[in-house]
Design a protein around this motif. Structure first.
Motif, short mmCIF file in Angstrom:
data_model
loop_
_atom_site.label_atom_id
_atom_site.label_comp_id
_atom_site.label_asym_id
_atom_site.label_seq_id
_atom_site.Cartn_x
_atom_site.Cartn_y
_atom_site.Cartn_z
N LEU A 103 -12.60 -0.49 -3.90
CA LEU A 103 -12.42 -1.30 -2.70
C LEU A 103 -12.26 -2.77 -3.05
O LEU A 103 -11.37 -3.46 -2.52
CB LEU A 103 -13.62 -1.10 -1.77
N GLU A 104 -13.13 -3.26 -3.94
CA GLU A 104 -13.09 -4.67 -4.32
C GLU A 104 -11.75 -5.03 -4.96
O GLU A 104 -11.16 -6.07 -4.66
CB GLU A 104 -14.23 -5.00 -5.29
N LEU A 105 -11.24 -4.16 -5.84
CA LEU A 105 -9.99 -4.48 -6.54
C LEU A 105 -8.80 -4.43 -5.60
O LEU A 105 -7.90 -5.28 -5.69
CB LEU A 105 -9.78 -3.52 -7.71
N LEU A 106 -8.77 -3.47 -4.67
CA LEU A 106 -7.67 -3.40 -3.71
C LEU A 106 -7.62 -4.67 -2.86
O LEU A 106 -6.54 -5.25 -2.65
CB LEU A 106 -7.83 -2.18 -2.81
N TYR A 107 -8.77 -5.11 -2.38
CA TYR A 107 -8.80 -6.29 -1.52
C TYR A 107 -8.60 -7.57 -2.32
O TYR A 107 -7.95 -8.52 -1.85
CB TYR A 107 -10.11 -6.35 -0.75
N ALA A 108 -9.12 -7.62 -3.54
CA ALA A 108 -9.03 -8.83 -4.35
C ALA A 108 -7.62 -9.12 -4.82
O ALA A 108 -7.26 -10.29 -5.04
CB ALA A 108 -9.96 -8.73 -5.56
N THR A 109 -6.80 -8.09 -4.98
CA THR A 109 -5.48 -8.26 -5.58
C THR A 109 -4.32 -7.97 -4.64
O THR A 109 -3.20 -8.40 -4.89
CB THR A 109 -5.33 -7.35 -6.80
N GLY A 110 -4.56 -7.19 -3.57
CA GLY A 110 -3.47 -6.82 -2.67
C GLY A 110 -2.49 -5.83 -3.28
O GLY A 110 -1.38 -5.67 -2.78
N LEU A 135 -5.59 -2.71 3.32
CA LEU A 135 -6.27 -3.67 2.45
C LEU A 135 -5.26 -4.65 1.85
O LEU A 135 -5.56 -5.83 1.65
CB LEU A 135 -7.03 -2.93 1.35
N ARG A 136 -4.06 -4.16 1.56
CA ARG A 136 -2.98 -5.05 1.09
C ARG A 136 -2.59 -6.04 2.20
O ARG A 136 -2.42 -7.23 1.94
CB ARG A 136 -1.79 -4.19 0.68
N HIS A 137 -2.46 -5.53 3.43
CA HIS A 137 -2.15 -6.40 4.56
C HIS A 137 -3.28 -7.43 4.77
O HIS A 137 -3.01 -8.59 5.08
CB HIS A 137 -1.98 -5.59 5.84
N SER A 138 -4.52 -6.98 4.61
CA SER A 138 -5.66 -7.88 4.81
C SER A 138 -5.66 -8.98 3.76
O SER A 138 -5.92 -10.15 4.06
CB SER A 138 -6.97 -7.08 4.73
N PHE A 139 -5.39 -8.61 2.52
CA PHE A 139 -5.31 -9.58 1.43
C PHE A 139 -4.32 -10.68 1.77
O PHE A 139 -4.62 -11.88 1.68
CB PHE A 139 -4.90 -8.85 0.14
#
Length: 301
Positions: free
Chosen positions: A143-150, A249-253
């Protein structure tokens, strides 16, 4: 087009071209192939012998049949692009006139804004799990990596151990068209990855031998479907009653980066977008969010 070249042979040559020379992804190739095969069925039903027999009126008729099937404008636009690309190839390779689809307009896409998480929803997601079990350590790192990097989920599941430099906080991913890019990540993702790689992954591996960073509970490389299952489970645990897809999560990033002052070119590079227009959609999200916040909170809105 020479008579000896059948439509199926043309398709085979075209698929080889976009695979070997254009270096398209397997997913894109599959979409193009399916779109063209569907078009071939139309040609057969209309009694058109080959690609050179198609004129502008038949191209318009084909688009009408797509609308009659209830397809979205975005899907129809993609199908037109697939066939237009085929005709461009045939024009260069066989001298076929490509005006029929080159002159055809693209249907205007619906203005559907990408769904994203609000920051308080993400805070609830990050708080789930016991933080100690191998499964929980994996889920938190994922979860952290998906949100941290997009990064895309397809990029996430392909990451190997050698692609992560945790000391520098950088991950290398292979994007669309086999384009490599390096993306930084922050302290939260770094800490989650360190814990997972030190404790969680070795426990989950179960004597398996591969380099994929993220694994399922059997120790095999996790799939995109597996990532969706993990995120759905975390949503339920966090009591967030929304439908989720990993791309959120990509959209959120992207949305949160732009909302907090990042310039669009930087976000474009981090996302791996070839066109700036693909990134600009997120400015519409942030403006819409500001408008809704204003209308809901200002006393004289």
């Amino acid at each position: 087009m020479p008579e000896k070249i059948e439509p199926s042979a043309v398709l085979n040559e075209y698929i080889s071209y976009i695979r070997l020379e254009k270096n398209y992804s397997s997913r894109t190739i599959s979409e193009y192939e399916n779109d063209i095969k569907e078009f071939y069925v139309f040609l057969s039903q209309e009694g058109l012998a080959d690609l050179s027999s198609v004129e502008y009126s038949e191209a318009r008729l084909y688009v009408t049949t797509l609308y009659d099937k209830g397809l979205s404008r975005m899907t129809i636009s993609r199908k037109i692009s697939s066939i237009r690309s085929l005709y461009k190839f045939c024009n260069a390779r066989f001298g076929i006139d490509d005006n029929a689809f080159r002159l055809l307009y693209h249907p205007k896409k619906e203005q559907r804004l990408p769904a994203f998480f609000y920051e308080e929803e993400l805070a609830a997601l990050f708080s789930v799990g016991d933080g100690c079990s191998p499964k929980s350590l994996r889920n938190q790192a994922l979860l952290e990596l998906l949100y941290a990097t997009g990064i895309r989920v397809s990029e996430l599941v392909a990451i190997s151990l050698r692609d992560i430099d945790n000391a520098l906080g950088i991950v290398k991913v292979m994007g669309k068209g086999s384009k490599e890019r390096y993306i930084p990540f922050g302290s939260f993702a770094m800490e989650a990855l360190e814990s997972y790689l030190a404790v969680g992954r070795p426990s989950l591996m179960k004597n398996k031998n591969h380099q994929n960073v993220f694994v399922n509970l059997r120790g095999d490389p996790i799939t995109a479907r597996g990532v969706r299952h993990v995120l759905n489970g975390m949503m339920e645990e966090a009591a967030i009653h929304r439908k989720i897809h990993p791309h959120m999560l990509r959209h959120s990033f992207a949305t949160h980066m732009l909302s907090n002052g990042a310039d669009m070119r930087t976000v474009q590079e981090l996302l791996g977008h070839s066109q700036l227009s693909s990134t600009q959609v997120y400015t519409h999200i942030t403006k819409e969010h500001l408008r809704k916040t204003y209308m809901n909170t200002h006393p004289r809105a």
